[in-house]
Scaffold this active site. Structure first.
Site, short mmCIF file in Angstrom:
data_model
loop_
_atom_site.label_atom_id
_atom_site.label_comp_id
_atom_site.label_asym_id
_atom_site.label_seq_id
_atom_site.Cartn_x
_atom_site.Cartn_y
_atom_site.Cartn_z
CE1 TYR A 1 0.97 1.27 4.17
CE2 TYR A 1 -1.33 1.12 4.77
CZ TYR A 1 -0.03 1.42 5.10
OH TYR A 1 0.26 1.87 6.36
CG PHE B 1 5.11 9.19 1.36
CD1 PHE B 1 4.55 9.14 0.10
CD2 PHE B 1 6.31 8.52 1.58
CE1 PHE B 1 5.17 8.43 -0.94
CE2 PHE B 1 6.95 7.82 0.55
CZ PHE B 1 6.37 7.78 -0.71
CD GLU B 2 3.33 3.67 6.57
OE1 GLU B 2 4.34 3.70 7.30
OE2 GLU B 2 2.29 3.09 6.93
CB ILE B 3 5.50 2.95 -0.64
CG1 ILE B 3 4.98 4.29 -1.19
CG2 ILE B 3 5.17 1.81 -1.60
CD1 ILE B 3 5.52 4.66 -2.57
#
Ligand SMILES: Nc1nc2c(ncn2[C@@H]2O[C@H](COP(=O)(O)OP(=O)(O)O)[C@@H](O)[C@H]2O)c(=O)[nH]1
Ligand SMILES: *[C@@H]1O[C@H](CO)[C@@H](O)[C@H](O)[C@H]1NC(C)=O
Ligand SMILES: *[C@@H]1O[C@H](CO)[C@@H](O)[C@H](O)[C@H]1NC(C)=O
Ligand SMILES: [Mg+2]
Length: 364
Positions: free
Chosen positions: A184, A267-269
């Site tokens: 995600y 924000f993080e993936i």
């Protein structure tokens, strides 16, 4: 009544009429040829500045199961529309990853329409269950109420903010709508993405075996986490087997104490196997039992960060220094943005090294 009588019309008027017909005809001819009557918008200038082979025209064939995910309030509709507008412009109108929106109350029709209007991608809306949004039964309500009455730091007196941090820490990746996702990308209302992105960061992470991706690393308000580090040390003592051999604890620990450095998780993936792992689940359960999400204001950012530093090696974590970003309060502009021509920000004003923990990332 006006009668039309061509035979009596003078040749002078005939010439004038003929000339008028020619001019009008020529006008329509030229118009349909140059400006086109089609409603299709011209390509934005942004696209034309790049050599055409540089910007992908369609999603990669090797895409991963991923989505842009946000817990969000109905009242954040305007801010979320701003975020979607940016994500679509910079990245997703080519890649078309789906969006998933989660909420503790049902989304209004206005919210659903408002976000769907801005994207061709699939959009889903989910609601949270009572376990993931609320106070567990081992929490002392009186003690919590006292904190809610007296805390003197930002969001310290908000019950829902605590629910939010706990949800982002231990439940978001368990929501049924995320069941089939491998990755995600977390998004939030009111953020800006400064730079055009010409590759798929999910695919990048997959191909380079990255588990966690961040782009900003500020310092935490330590008043919000007085016992988080002690609790984390107790966790490591109880589960020494969970701590990675070549871990990244050095990023977060100085002189035996947590230095407050954290990946800014708005924000993080993330490869969701990370959060679904036994290590992470044991850590979240341990923290949740200790009560600090309620009696203090443990944020998901220090929680995710401490987990990353305990369970991963540095080579499994990626710094997205090219994803220029702003979330209310601070942002950063990639250092090469002047030469790349892909960003709308000033690296002299919003330098990535304005934040101490960004510097620390390079030296650990
Ligand atoms: N559904 C829902 N979302 C919330 C609630 N509180 C915060 N959020 C969402 O959680 C995210 C973080 O909240 P935000 O207010 O931006 O916190 P900050 O980034 O720490 O200032 C945002 O996407 C919010 O919309 C809430 O009570 N309900
Ligand atoms: C995510 O991480 C797991 C565990 O390390 C790995 O097996 C999996 O291949 C990764 N997924 C992708 C899509 O890279
Ligand atoms: C952390 O734990 C140590 C030893 O168990 C204790 O002396 C110290 O007071 C604790 N610190 C906080 C902030 O709770
Ligand atoms: Mg926010």
């Amino acid at each position: 009544m006006i009668k039309f009588a061509p035979r009596r019309m003078s040749s002078f008027i005939q010439v004038i009429l003929l000339a008028l017909i020619c001019i009008i005809g020529l006008h329509f001819f030229l118009k349909s040829d140059s400006t086109s009557v089609s409603v299709k918008a011209p390509e934005p200038a942004e696209f034309k500045q790049q050599p055409s082979e540089e910007r992908p025209k369609e999603p990669a064939k090797n895409r991963v199961k991923a989505a842009l995910v946000s817990l969000v309030r109905n009242t954040d509709l305007h801010g979320m529309r701003q975020t979607i507008r940016e994500i679509e412009d910079r990245f997703n109108r080519v890649y078309k990853y789906p969006y998933i929106f989660l909420n503790d109350v049902p989304f209004t029709d206005e919210f659903k329409k408002g976000v769907k209007d801005l994207t061709d991608s699939e959009v889903s809306f989910g609601i949270l269950d009572d376990e993931s949004w609320g106070t567990p039964d081992w929490i002392d309500e009186k003690k919590l109420q006292h904190v809610l009455d007296t805390a003197d730091y930002i969001n310290g007196r908000s019950r829902s903010y605590k629910y939010m941090c706990r949800f982002q820490s231990g439940y978001i990746y368990k929501h049924p709508l995320l069941k089939d996702l491998e990755f995600y990308w977390r998004i939030e209302p009111d953020v800006k993405y400064y730079c055009q992105l010409d590759y798929d960061p999910f695919v990048y992470m997959k191909e380079n075996n990255k588990m966690y991706g961040f782009n900003m690393a500020p310092n935490e308000y330590m008043v919000t986490i007085p016992t988080l580090w002690n609790t984390t040390k107790a966790f490591m003592k109880e589960y020494p087997q969970h701590v990675a051999k070549n871990n990244l604890l050095e990023f977060a620990v100085e002189n035996g104490d947590y230095n407050g450095c954290h990946f800014w998780t708005n924000f993080e993936i993330v490869n969701l196997s990370f959060y679904r792992s036994k290590q992470y689940e044991d850590y979240f359960k341990f923290l949740d039992r200790a009560g600090g999400f309620f009696y203090e204001r443990w944020g998901d950012a220090p929680v995710h960060t401490l987990a990353v530093t305990m369970f991963l090696r540095k080579d499994q974590v990626h710094y997205f220094g090219d994803i220029g970003y702003y979330h209310p309060a601070m942002g950063f502009c990639p250092k090469n943005s002047k030469s790349s021509g892909k960003c709308v920000c000033d690296p002299d004003k919003e330098n990535e090294f304005n934040y101490g923990c960004r510097r620390r990332w390079d030296i650990v």
